[in-house]
Motif scaffolding. Structure first.
Motif, mmCIF file in Angstrom:
data_model
loop_
_atom_site.group_PDB
_atom_site.id
_atom_site.type_symbol
_atom_site.label_atom_id
_atom_site.label_comp_id
_atom_site.label_asym_id
_atom_site.label_seq_id
_atom_site.Cartn_x
_atom_site.Cartn_y
_atom_site.Cartn_z
ATOM 1 N N LEU A 353 -12.073 -44.196 -12.502
ATOM 2 C CA LEU A 353 -13.304 -43.877 -12.147
ATOM 3 C C LEU A 353 -13.313 -43.834 -10.372
ATOM 4 N N GLU A 354 -12.598 -44.554 -9.838
ATOM 5 C CA GLU A 354 -12.605 -44.385 -8.185
ATOM 6 C C GLU A 354 -11.917 -43.163 -7.982
ATOM 7 N N VAL A 355 -11.032 -42.970 -8.614
ATOM 8 C CA VAL A 355 -10.360 -41.798 -8.064
ATOM 9 C C VAL A 355 -11.053 -40.579 -8.511
ATOM 10 N N VAL A 356 -11.667 -40.389 -9.576
ATOM 11 C CA VAL A 356 -12.664 -39.199 -9.735
ATOM 12 C C VAL A 356 -13.830 -39.094 -8.725
ATOM 13 N N ARG A 357 -14.446 -40.236 -8.268
ATOM 14 C CA ARG A 357 -15.395 -40.363 -7.441
ATOM 15 C C ARG A 357 -15.134 -39.856 -5.948
ATOM 16 N N THR A 358 -13.611 -40.344 -5.371
ATOM 17 C CA THR A 358 -13.322 -40.126 -4.098
ATOM 18 C C THR A 358 -12.573 -38.581 -4.007
ATOM 19 N N LYS A 359 -11.697 -38.287 -5.018
ATOM 20 C CA LYS A 359 -11.036 -37.070 -4.881
ATOM 21 C C LYS A 359 -11.708 -35.718 -5.570
ATOM 22 N N LEU A 364 -16.735 -32.291 -3.858
ATOM 23 C CA LEU A 364 -17.593 -31.138 -4.567
ATOM 24 C C LEU A 364 -18.656 -31.139 -3.554
ATOM 25 N N ARG A 365 -18.973 -32.609 -3.192
ATOM 26 C CA ARG A 365 -20.311 -32.486 -2.190
ATOM 27 C C ARG A 365 -20.271 -32.026 -0.903
ATOM 28 N N LEU A 366 -19.058 -32.104 -0.410
ATOM 29 C CA LEU A 366 -18.661 -31.461 0.875
ATOM 30 C C LEU A 366 -18.805 -29.959 0.965
ATOM 31 N N GLU A 367 -18.599 -29.285 -0.259
ATOM 32 C CA GLU A 367 -18.248 -27.923 -0.762
ATOM 33 C C GLU A 367 -19.772 -27.403 -0.747
ATOM 34 N N CYS A 368 -20.945 -28.238 -0.697
ATOM 35 C CA CYS A 368 -22.135 -27.733 -0.753
ATOM 36 C C CYS A 368 -22.532 -27.138 0.605
ATOM 37 N N ARG A 369 -21.980 -27.420 1.584
ATOM 38 C CA ARG A 369 -22.299 -26.866 2.850
ATOM 39 C C ARG A 369 -22.404 -25.421 3.100
ATOM 40 N N PRO A 370 -23.455 -24.839 3.809
ATOM 41 C CA PRO A 370 -23.790 -23.539 3.683
ATOM 42 C C PRO A 370 -22.710 -22.457 4.172
ATOM 43 N N ARG A 371 -21.643 -22.941 5.049
ATOM 44 C CA ARG A 371 -20.636 -22.107 5.607
ATOM 45 C C ARG A 371 -19.224 -22.521 5.070
ATOM 46 N N ASN A 372 -18.365 -21.383 4.893
ATOM 47 C CA ASN A 372 -17.168 -21.666 4.564
ATOM 48 C C ASN A 372 -16.273 -22.320 5.771
ATOM 49 N N SER A 373 -15.018 -22.737 5.288
ATOM 50 C CA SER A 373 -13.998 -23.196 6.341
ATOM 51 C C SER A 373 -13.755 -22.357 7.628
ATOM 52 N N ARG A 374 -14.151 -21.110 7.701
ATOM 53 C CA ARG A 374 -14.057 -20.339 9.061
ATOM 54 C C ARG A 374 -15.455 -20.169 9.558
ATOM 55 N N GLY A 375 -16.282 -20.937 9.346
ATOM 56 C CA GLY A 375 -17.624 -20.985 9.844
ATOM 57 C C GLY A 375 -18.884 -19.799 9.332
ATOM 58 N N ARG A 376 -18.351 -19.122 8.595
ATOM 59 C CA ARG A 376 -19.218 -18.061 8.215
ATOM 60 C C ARG A 376 -20.061 -18.376 7.083
ATOM 61 N N PHE A 377 -21.379 -17.984 6.994
ATOM 62 C CA PHE A 377 -22.200 -18.231 5.932
ATOM 63 C C PHE A 377 -21.838 -17.792 4.414
ATOM 64 N N ARG A 378 -21.786 -18.767 3.635
ATOM 65 C CA ARG A 378 -21.465 -18.378 2.228
ATOM 66 C C ARG A 378 -22.649 -17.551 1.413
ATOM 67 N N SER A 379 -22.501 -17.217 0.328
ATOM 68 C CA SER A 379 -23.299 -16.378 -0.353
ATOM 69 C C SER A 379 -24.460 -17.548 -1.076
ATOM 70 N N ASP A 389 -21.964 -27.736 -9.649
ATOM 71 C CA ASP A 389 -20.667 -28.410 -9.814
ATOM 72 C C ASP A 389 -21.106 -29.779 -9.308
ATOM 73 N N TYR A 390 -21.306 -30.101 -8.188
ATOM 74 C CA TYR A 390 -21.478 -31.508 -7.786
ATOM 75 C C TYR A 390 -22.262 -32.462 -8.690
ATOM 76 N N LEU A 391 -23.617 -31.763 -8.857
ATOM 77 C CA LEU A 391 -24.542 -32.532 -9.608
ATOM 78 C C LEU A 391 -24.032 -33.007 -10.996
ATOM 79 N N LYS A 392 -23.452 -31.978 -11.694
ATOM 80 C CA LYS A 392 -22.681 -32.271 -13.092
ATOM 81 C C LYS A 392 -21.742 -33.487 -12.974
ATOM 82 N N TRP A 393 -21.062 -33.674 -11.952
ATOM 83 C CA TRP A 393 -20.135 -34.515 -11.909
ATOM 84 C C TRP A 393 -20.669 -35.707 -11.499
#
Length: 702
Positions: A353-359, A364-379, A389-393
């Motif tokens: 359970l700890e592995v699922v929550r940390t890895k 998934l929570r961090l992937e909710c940010r509005p920009r991609n890794s290069r700083g451009r706004f995502r769709s 995805d984050y909410l379901k998990w």
């Protein structure tokens, strides 16, 4: 201005803003909670020391805190989210305190970050970095790279589809379904079952009918196929003219016919479909037994009469045998699929359970940010999918995992009455639970749908900030545990955001005070953002163009209530099937850790975690209830500790109590001389050294 700006000046500006946007009563409460978060927790971590330990500060302490704030430059706010979390931990604040005061302090910081004086505002690179999600890599490839079974051929679909079913046979299937579910069915001597169970039975019957058409040797022509090919029917009038010996011979012929095709079908499952699980055989036999009860309805007067019919004896013998096989599988933790490919790799002392929550959940929570890794706004679509995805998990990993069907069919109201209820603040978010009269119901009037809603009063307890609630009325074991109303905790996360931020961002969209396109003025439900210029980075769930459903009450005076599924399929905008919902979890977990974790596996992780962390009996029973089953089911079916983990507690006790080495004679002699040696050393100490030693001993005692 920024040259002389202090935290005290900033706090004064914020409190003026609160008074301007909230009614007087609410503004007073918001300011009091904000001051408590600041003075009681945040300042203590920065070195401010109070003269008293009470919850309420004295006038002198308040003045001292004010002077302390005047000495702090606004740059200290850059690390304020981490600082207040450290304060909560050091003061051992309750979860309720962390949520209340943490949320209030976070609202202040969110407001501050939009102001011109914010220290990092001039650094566009710093802002972009905070808004950028990690690089979304997929080192493990498609889930097909990690097959769960030994089967390497394409799975054969042999069911008899509704569009291919002859009308007479379809009529029989419809009658069978009605027999299983109708609350008032003439001559039926068994209780009705749920629609879900009836659909499962008919699904298995269709599979066997498909085998008769497409794989049996010789096959039966589709137009001639009937339910009596599965279970032959002998009426009383068919036996009346026969003596007892002839009746027994006729029953034997029909029983042999059943045994022959059934064994041939099970051989097909094993050799052609490579199906080895005894549970599969049990499901087929259970469906056949219900079908036999339907076909022999007119031949019995009470349920016990079925046992006297030879065909039922044959089916029950098969069921008895397969139950023994299932018991052995459960006892030996045997499974058709490879559990190693579904279970996270864990380090010593780490739980799955700890592995699922940390890895998985946190990335998934961090992937909710509005920009991609290069700083451009995502769709907006991509951001909304990340939210989903984050909410379901999170709903399965951060609170006890319930069955996926409850979340897959979870509904939310899409309209509400114009008149706002008295319990809802004038400026408060309103996401209602539809009234009982317009909700979907069983034949006996009990509600049979599940809803997510927002309220300010739950179970007669007021929640000034409001809470999201899961109203679960339709699930597998409802007849045992009843309906459950579950408050979704609004936990504060590592960066100061809260779970509700993501939930509401998914449902209503997400606004950001940044960017150069579509500069609009915010005017919606978040008062701290009103008047701010920025842009909508996603419209949340609406990005999926959901195809929602009306439900209209039979009462002419009741309004229409439009509802939709919370977790619609992103590409199609409709509710997900069980396989589609499960596959979304498997693909996500495989991307992060190379394991194919289904929603059902999360129940195994929670049950195993309960054993690994040593929950007592009351806690374990509470966990089982929260997961919607009995504690015996949790321990017998879902717990998956390794043999080493199960043996470790007793082995440690044995080593401690039975094999602890007694001290040697030399050590005993040394121990006897220690008091005399210690006394001699104490006598050599000065009075001041003795006093310091006594103070240290007192401190250790405390």
């Amino acid at each position: 201005m920024q040259e002389s700006l202090t935290c005290w000046s900033v706090f004064e500006m914020y409190e003026e803003q609160v008074r301007a946007i909230y009614p007087e009563s609410k503004a007073k409460r918001v300011i009091n909670e904000f001051r408590c978060a600041t003075l009681r927790f945040w300042l203590s971590q920065l070195g401010f020391t109070r003269a008293t330990s009470g919850r309420k500060m004295t006038k002198a302490e308040s003045e001292a805190a004010k002077e302390f704030l005047k000495s702090l430059r606004v740059e200290v706010l850059l690390s304020a989210r981490q600082t207040i979390q450290q304060a909560f931990q050091s003061q051992k604040a309750s979860i309720a305190s962390q949520n209340t005061y943490g949320n209030r302090f976070n609202q202040f910081l969110s407001w501050s970050e939009q102001q011109q004086w914010w220290p990092a505002r001039g650094s566009r690179r710093a802002r972009v970095k905070q808004q950028s999600c990690p690089s979304m890599k997929n080192p493990y490839g498609h889930t097909s790279n990690t097959p769960l079974t030994e089967r390497r051929t394409v799975h054969q679909k042999y069911t008899l589809k509704p569009q291919d079913t002859p009308a007479p046979l379809q009529k029989e299937l419809d009658d069978f379904y009605q027999y299983l579910t109708d609350p008032e069915c003439p001559f039926r001597v068994i209780d009705p079952i749920s629609e879900l169970s009836a659909l499962e039975y008919t699904k298995n019957i269709r599979l066997m009918l498909g085998w008769f058409c497409y794989h049996r040797t010789p096959p039966i022509a589709l137009e001639q196929l009937r339910l009596s090919h599965l279970i032959s029917v002998l009426r009383q009038e068919d036996l009346e003219h026969l003596n007892s010996k002839e009746q027994a011979k006729l029953w034997k012929q029909h029983r042999q016919t059943l045994e022959i095709w059934l064994c041939s079908y099970f051989r097909f499952l094993r050799e052609v479909l490579h199906s080895k699980s005894p549970s599969t055989k049990r499901n087929k036999l259970g469906a056949l037994l219900e079908l036999a009860k339907f076909l022999y309805t007119s031949e019995v007067e009470e349920e016990a009469d079925y046992k006297q019919i030879p065909l039922f004896k044959a089916l029950n013998n098969h069921l008895s045998s397969v139950r023994k096989d299932i018991s052995e599988w459960v006892k030996n933790r045997q499974s058709v699929s490879d559990f190693e490919k579904k279970w996270p790799d864990t380090a010593e002392g780490e739980t799955a359970l700890e592995v699922v929550r940390t890895k998985i959940v946190e990335p998934l929570r961090l992937e909710c940010r509005p920009r991609n890794s290069r700083g451009r706004f995502r769709s907006g679509f991509a951001i909304a999918k990340s939210y989903q995805d984050y909410l379901k998990w999170s709903l399965l990993a951060d609170i006890p995992a319930r069955r996926q069907q409850e979340y897959r069919t979870l509904r939310i109201a899409l309209i509400c009455p114009v008149k706002r209820p008295e319990s809802v603040p004038p400026d408060g978010l309103y996401q209602p639970l539809p009234p009982a009269q317009v909700r979907e119901k069983h034949w006996d009037g009990t509600i049979k749908d599940n809803y997510l809603y927002f309220t300010y009063v739950h179970e007669k307890k007021p929640y000034p900030q409001g809470v999201w609630v899961l109203d679960i009325q339709q699930y597998k074991t409802r007849s045992t545990h009843g309906g459950q109303s579950i408050v979704v905790p609004n936990r504060q996360l590592a960066d100061g955001s809260c779970f509700y931020d993501y939930l509401e961002g998914y449902l209503y969209g997400s606004w950001i005070c940044d960017g150069y396109k579509n500069r609009q003025v915010y005017d919606w439900w978040q008062p701290e953002l009103k008047g701010q210029r920025g842009r909508w980075v996603t419209s949340g769930r609406t990005e999926f163009n959901p195809l929602d459903t009306f439900y209209l009450s039979t009462d002419a005076n009741s309004p229409k209530w439009l509802w939709g599924y919370v977790f619609v399929l992103p590409r199609l905008g409709i509710g997900a099937s069980a396989s589609e919902f499960g596959c979304s979890f498997e693909s996500t977990s495989h991307r992060f850790i190379g394991k194919r974790i289904s929603p059902h596996m999360m129940r195994y992780f929670w049950a195993t975690w309960a054993y690994q962390v040593g929950l007592d009996d009351a806690q374990t029973r509470s966990l089982a209830y929260a997961m919607g089953h009995k504690v015996e089911t949790l321990r017998k079916l879902y717990e998956r500790c390794t043999p080493e983990e199960k043996r470790r507690p007793i082995e440690e006790v044995i080593e401690e109590l039975l094999f602890k080495q007694p001290p040697s004679p030399e050590l005993k002699q040394e121990a006897n001389t220690q008091p005399e040696s210690l006394l001699a050393q104490l006598q050599k100490l000065s009075p001041l050294e003795r006093e310091q030693l006594m103070a240290m001993l007192d401190m250790l005692d405390k």
